[in-house]
Design an enzyme around this catalytic site. Structure first.
Site, mmCIF file in Angstrom:
data_model
loop_
_atom_site.group_PDB
_atom_site.id
_atom_site.type_symbol
_atom_site.label_atom_id
_atom_site.label_comp_id
_atom_site.label_asym_id
_atom_site.label_seq_id
_atom_site.Cartn_x
_atom_site.Cartn_y
_atom_site.Cartn_z
ATOM 1 N N TYR A 60 0.831 -1.191 0.000
ATOM 2 C CA TYR A 60 0.000 0.000 0.000
ATOM 3 C C TYR A 60 0.876 1.255 0.000
ATOM 4 C CZ TYR A 60 -3.742 3.188 1.670
ATOM 5 O OH TYR A 60 -4.651 4.208 1.816
ATOM 6 N N CYS A 61 0.604 2.179 -0.923
ATOM 7 C CA CYS A 61 1.322 3.452 -1.002
ATOM 8 C C CYS A 61 2.828 3.177 -1.166
ATOM 9 C CB CYS A 61 0.994 4.298 0.223
ATOM 10 S SG CYS A 61 1.667 5.980 0.183
ATOM 11 N N ILE A 62 3.690 3.781 -0.342
ATOM 12 C CA ILE A 62 5.118 3.524 -0.507
ATOM 13 C C ILE A 62 5.465 2.098 -0.110
ATOM 14 C CG2 ILE A 62 5.812 5.931 -0.276
ATOM 15 C CD1 ILE A 62 6.590 5.431 2.563
ATOM 16 N N PHE A 113 -1.713 -1.140 -3.934
ATOM 17 C CA PHE A 113 -2.760 -0.154 -3.689
ATOM 18 C C PHE A 113 -2.162 1.248 -3.767
ATOM 19 C CE2 PHE A 113 -4.623 -3.339 -0.394
ATOM 20 C CZ PHE A 113 -5.153 -4.112 -1.412
#
Length: 581
Positions: free
Chosen positions: A311-313, A339
């Site tokens: 998710y994200c980074i 994500f």
């Protein structure tokens, strides 16, 4: 007793300290970036007499429009509501009270002035696109702060409320302000967050910590079904915030949803670093973070491929680690889900306002002095990107209306920030955002370069329509960089957080989903939207179905941990790292 003379700081160290001091006065913003953009604009505007003439004509036209509007309003002639820059009615001035004189004139004048400011910074020949974007951002910040809706004496709705409550709203607002100031000085969380406590009503999915090192804890969640999908799920959350955004209240918990659908779920929980961790770098996050977690999962659920989720980074880190594994012929990953995660940073969206050499030099100086980046600095940058919704509207609601917004689990999580080590975040910003090394095959892991094109496992990539942090068109770029023969891209309604935390049942959400094979022609983002069918509701069930389809069948749940292999149960979920302040 002999004196020890401390060596004088080098020129670089002295300049770094000076930049850190300047950053304290400018809230972390680099004045050189904006002054350079302004100099670029003014110098080219001076060489554009036709543009100057156009702006003069527009100024006269908009001033005339304001006066004519004022005359009609004064005469009682119905007038259309003020419009925003998009041509749609500005919701700040949509109420009936704003249609009355003189407030409708204030709104009209404000919108005309804002439009003129934006026309001034756009379309000046010779000005770089990036400098134009910086000036548009600065203009937007000024415009949001100058809105008459922010001022008690100029806002008819606030005046009516104050009259109705005989000023009690202002009394409550002052009390709210005093309380918030006290919390800020004490370093306490915002009011209302005490209603949500980790391990009590958020992050409550049962499980156990089966591994802990100096950077992560690994949580294995307790199964709730008699059989489980054979391949375990390993989730790599972002380390900007605590992992439990994916394990909020039970109705919003992605972890609980996956466990209840028969998946064996492992979650990485990142340590909240301190000044002592200043020298942790990206390689440490790859090896002590993801690789260590993967080793643990492979030991606890042996001879099974792992379905990894980032998710994200955390998704960026997953892509980096997956490319390194593929480079080294390590085939433990069965699939990859990302994500709202970018791997190509050539078009990072509005975060680009904070990604330039001047800005990064100032940020790096601040981090180097403290050893970490404080969460409030990152939060402040995100707030500026959506100043109207995250800054001015809360100020009006809490301090002028005297109303506290109801705290929800996602808002409480957002206030529970983390720090980031100096070295890691510097490498992340310079090498990924500024230099875009990952998408151009120049990013090393363990001293050797990796290539995203080595990734060939099935992939499921999620973007969100209103993402200010990882714009979906930037997220979509991964399609052109990997060689997966089974890549599903899903675009969902919502933003960076609310679009992902959609719950298994969400009537206000919709999504588009389409799978492509490697031999299929690449579609531009706009063409992809045309080709992908639209579905109503939450996207979680569709993704879970994809995970199940990429599993090899059902089996008995694995044991909790693997004591004989060095993965003893060391704590109950949610563990201790997530509680660190």
């Amino acid at each position: 007793m002999a004196k020890t003379n401390k060596p004088a700081p080098t020129t670089e160290e002295a300049d770094r300290d000076f930049r850190a001091q300047v950053a304290q006065m400018t809230s972390g913003l680099a004045p050189t970036a904006f002054s350079t953009a302004w100099a670029d604009w003014i110098s080219h505007l001076a060489l554009s007499p036709s543009k100057q003439g156009e702006l003069q004509r527009n100024a006269i036209m908009r001033a005339g429009d304001t006066w004519m509007f004022a005359l009609r309003a004064l005469a009682g002639t119905p007038a259309p509501p003020a419009e925003g820059l998009s041509g749609e009615a500005d919701r700040r001035f949509a109420g009936e009270a704003w249609q009355q004189f003189p407030f409708n004139v204030l709104a009209r004048a404000y919108q005309n002035n804002v439009a003129l400011m934006n026309e001034a910074v756009r379309g000046v020949s010779g000005v770089s696109e990036y400098h134009t974007q910086l000036l548009e951002f600065a203009t937007r910040m000024m415009a949001e702060s100058a809105s008459p809706s922010n001022v008690l004496a100029l806002n008819p709705e606030l005046l009516a409320l104050t009259k109705e409550e005989q000023g009690q709203n202002l009394v409550r607002g002052f009390q709210n302000m005093v309380e918030d100031l006290g919390r800020t000085l004490k370093g306490a969380a915002p009011a209302g967050t005490e209603e949500f406590e980790v391990g009590r009503n958020v992050a409550v999915t049962p499980g156990q910590v089966v591994f802990r090192n100096e950077l992560i804890e690994l949580i294995q969640y307790t199964p709730t079904t008699p059989t489980v999908h054979a391949e375990p799920v390993l989730i790599v959350p972002a380390w900007i915030m605590k992992y439990y955004i994916l394990d909020l209240s039970p109705r919003n918990s992605m972890v609980k949803f996956l466990v209840d659908q028969g998946h064996t779920v492992f979650m990485m929980s990142w340590k909240n670093p301190t000044e002592k961790d200043r020298d942790l770098g990206m390689d440490d996050y790859v090896h002590q973070g993801f690789m260590a977690a993967l080793d643990a999962v492979s030991a606890i659920v042996p001879k099974r491929k792992v379905q990894a989720v980032g998710y994200c980074i955390g998704g960026t880190l997953l892509a980096i680690a997956a490319a390194a594994l593929a480079r080294d012929k390590d085939e433990r990953l069965g699939s990859i889900t990302m994500f709202a995660a970018q791997v190509d940073f050539s078009e990072p969206g509005e975060l680009a306002f904070f990604i330039n050499p001047s800005q990064l030099a100032m940020l790096e100086a601040t981090m180097h002095k403290k050893g970490v980046l404080e969460s409030k600095q990152m939060g402040g940058a995100f707030a500026m990107l959506r100043a109207r919704d995250l800054l001015w509207q809360p100020i009006v609601n809490q301090y002028l209306k005297g109303q506290r917004d109801r705290m929800i689990d996602l808002m409480a999580w957002n206030a529970d920030g983390t720090r980031m080590p100096w070295r890691m975040h510097s490498e992340y910003l310079y090498r990924l955002y500024l230099d875009n090394e990952l998408s151009t095959n120049r990013f090393p892991v363990g001293g050797k370069l990796i290539r995203l094109s080595d990734i060939g496992v099935p992939m499921f990539v999620v973007g969100t329509e209103a993402d200010h942090v990882a714009p979906w068109k930037s997220v979509y770029k991964v399609d052109n960089l990997v060689r997966s023969d089974d890549l599903t891209f899903l675009l969902t309604a919502g933003g960076h957080n609310a679009g992902i935390v959609a719950g298994p049942v969400h009537p206000k959400r919709h999504y588009r989903m389409r799978t492509r094979r490697l031999a299929d022609p690449h579609l531009a983002p706009e063409d992809w939207v045309e080709a992908a069918p639209k579905s109503e509701g939450s996207w979680w069930p569709a993704w879970q179905g994809w995970l199940a389809a990429h599993s090899s069948g059902k089996t008995k749940p694995p044991a909790m941990g693997a004591p004989g292999k060095g993965y003893d149960v060391v704590d109950d979920a949610p563990g201790k790292y997530v509680r660190q302040r």
